[in-house]
Design a protein around this motif. Structure first.
Motif, short mmCIF file in Angstrom:
data_model
loop_
_atom_site.label_atom_id
_atom_site.label_comp_id
_atom_site.label_asym_id
_atom_site.label_seq_id
_atom_site.Cartn_x
_atom_site.Cartn_y
_atom_site.Cartn_z
N LEU A 54 97.69 -51.24 -62.62
CA LEU A 54 98.02 -50.26 -61.60
C LEU A 54 99.28 -50.68 -60.86
N LYS A 55 100.25 -49.77 -60.82
CA LYS A 55 101.47 -50.04 -60.05
C LYS A 55 101.29 -49.37 -58.70
N LEU A 56 101.21 -50.17 -57.67
CA LEU A 56 101.01 -49.65 -56.32
C LEU A 56 102.33 -49.16 -55.74
N PRO A 57 102.27 -48.15 -54.89
CA PRO A 57 103.50 -47.65 -54.27
C PRO A 57 104.07 -48.63 -53.24
N CYS A 58 103.24 -49.57 -52.80
CA CYS A 58 103.67 -50.62 -51.88
C CYS A 58 102.63 -51.73 -51.96
N ALA A 59 102.88 -52.82 -51.30
CA ALA A 59 101.93 -53.94 -51.31
C ALA A 59 100.79 -53.68 -50.32
N VAL A 60 99.63 -54.21 -50.64
CA VAL A 60 98.51 -54.14 -49.71
C VAL A 60 98.92 -54.86 -48.43
N GLY A 61 98.71 -54.19 -47.30
CA GLY A 61 99.10 -54.76 -46.01
C GLY A 61 100.44 -54.27 -45.49
N LEU A 91 96.34 -32.48 -36.08
CA LEU A 91 96.81 -33.56 -36.95
C LEU A 91 97.87 -34.36 -36.23
N GLU A 92 97.79 -35.67 -36.36
CA GLU A 92 98.79 -36.57 -35.77
C GLU A 92 99.12 -37.65 -36.78
N ILE A 93 100.23 -38.31 -36.55
CA ILE A 93 100.68 -39.41 -37.40
C ILE A 93 100.38 -40.71 -36.68
N TYR A 94 99.80 -41.66 -37.43
CA TYR A 94 99.65 -42.99 -36.86
C TYR A 94 100.04 -44.04 -37.91
N GLU A 95 100.45 -45.17 -37.43
CA GLU A 95 100.91 -46.27 -38.28
C GLU A 95 99.74 -47.19 -38.58
N GLY A 96 99.65 -47.65 -39.80
CA GLY A 96 98.59 -48.58 -40.17
C GLY A 96 99.02 -49.44 -41.34
N LYS A 97 98.09 -50.21 -41.84
CA LYS A 97 98.35 -51.11 -42.97
C LYS A 97 97.73 -50.51 -44.24
N PHE A 98 98.49 -50.54 -45.33
CA PHE A 98 98.03 -50.00 -46.60
C PHE A 98 96.83 -50.78 -47.12
N LEU A 100 93.82 -50.69 -50.45
CA LEU A 100 93.65 -50.16 -51.81
C LEU A 100 92.94 -48.81 -51.83
N ASN A 101 92.00 -48.61 -50.91
CA ASN A 101 91.28 -47.33 -50.94
C ASN A 101 92.15 -46.16 -50.46
N ASP A 102 93.40 -46.44 -50.05
CA ASP A 102 94.34 -45.37 -49.67
C ASP A 102 95.08 -44.79 -50.88
N ILE A 103 94.94 -45.40 -52.03
CA ILE A 103 95.78 -45.06 -53.18
C ILE A 103 95.69 -43.59 -53.57
N ASN A 104 94.51 -42.99 -53.53
CA ASN A 104 94.37 -41.59 -53.94
C ASN A 104 94.93 -40.61 -52.91
N ASP A 105 95.21 -41.09 -51.70
CA ASP A 105 95.72 -40.22 -50.64
C ASP A 105 97.24 -40.31 -50.49
N PHE A 106 97.89 -41.13 -51.33
CA PHE A 106 99.33 -41.29 -51.23
C PHE A 106 100.02 -39.96 -51.51
N GLY A 107 100.92 -39.59 -50.62
CA GLY A 107 101.62 -38.33 -50.74
C GLY A 107 100.86 -37.15 -50.18
N LEU A 112 104.90 -43.64 -47.09
CA LEU A 112 105.64 -44.89 -46.90
C LEU A 112 106.51 -44.88 -45.65
N THR A 113 106.99 -43.70 -45.27
CA THR A 113 107.88 -43.63 -44.11
C THR A 113 107.36 -42.59 -43.11
N ARG A 114 107.74 -42.79 -41.87
CA ARG A 114 107.37 -41.82 -40.83
C ARG A 114 108.01 -40.46 -41.14
N GLU A 115 109.23 -40.47 -41.67
CA GLU A 115 109.91 -39.23 -42.00
C GLU A 115 109.12 -38.41 -43.02
#
Length: 130
Positions: A54-61, A91-98, A100-107, A112-115
């Motif tokens: 599995l190629k992750l979109p970013c590193a865990v953490g 709906l609001e945006i909050y910052e957190g740490k990646f 593994l269980n977030d993988i299916n929700d990417f996009g 990856l960015t606030r923008e």
């Protein structure tokens, strides 16, 4: 970029070992090192073929941005149970740490960015208004 650097370092190491291969001991060491690299590559290829690599979109953490529902009213205002969408939720945006269980929700709700998260939020709000 890190993979390219590692690849170059590995190639340089192999080239150095082969250049220094003046006696049988050094040649044996170089051959053993190259064989271990071949085995690692074969293991990665096997995992890839099995769908286990599995190629992750970013590193865990790493820092990511989540879209999530928050209640904008008080518990007395909200006629529904917590976490159930109603007119008081937004709906609001909050910052957190990646994780593994977030993988299916990417996009979808993890970005990856606030923008990217802000653009998705605007798109969802635009769709809600229609």
């Amino acid at each position: 970029m890190e993979n390219i650097k590692l690849y170059k370092e590995t190639n340089d190491r192999i080239a150095d070992l082969l250049l220094l291969c003046e006696d049988n001991a050094m040649c044996l060491y170089a051959g053993t090192y190259i064989k271990s690299l071949e085995e690692k590559i074969k293991n990665y290829e096997d995992l890839e073929e099995q769908g286990k690599l599995l190629k992750l979109p970013c590193a865990v953490g790493d820092t990511v941005y989540y879209l999530d529902r928050f209640c904008s009213g008080t518990s007395l205002d909200c006629p529904r149970r917590p976490c159930e969408p109603c007119e008081y939720y937004k709906l609001e945006i909050y910052e957190g740490k990646f994780k593994l269980n977030d993988i299916n929700d990417f996009g979808k709700t993890v970005f990856l960015t606030r923008e990217e998260a802000e653009a998705a939020l605007k798109e969802l709000e635009r769709g809600k208004g229609e």
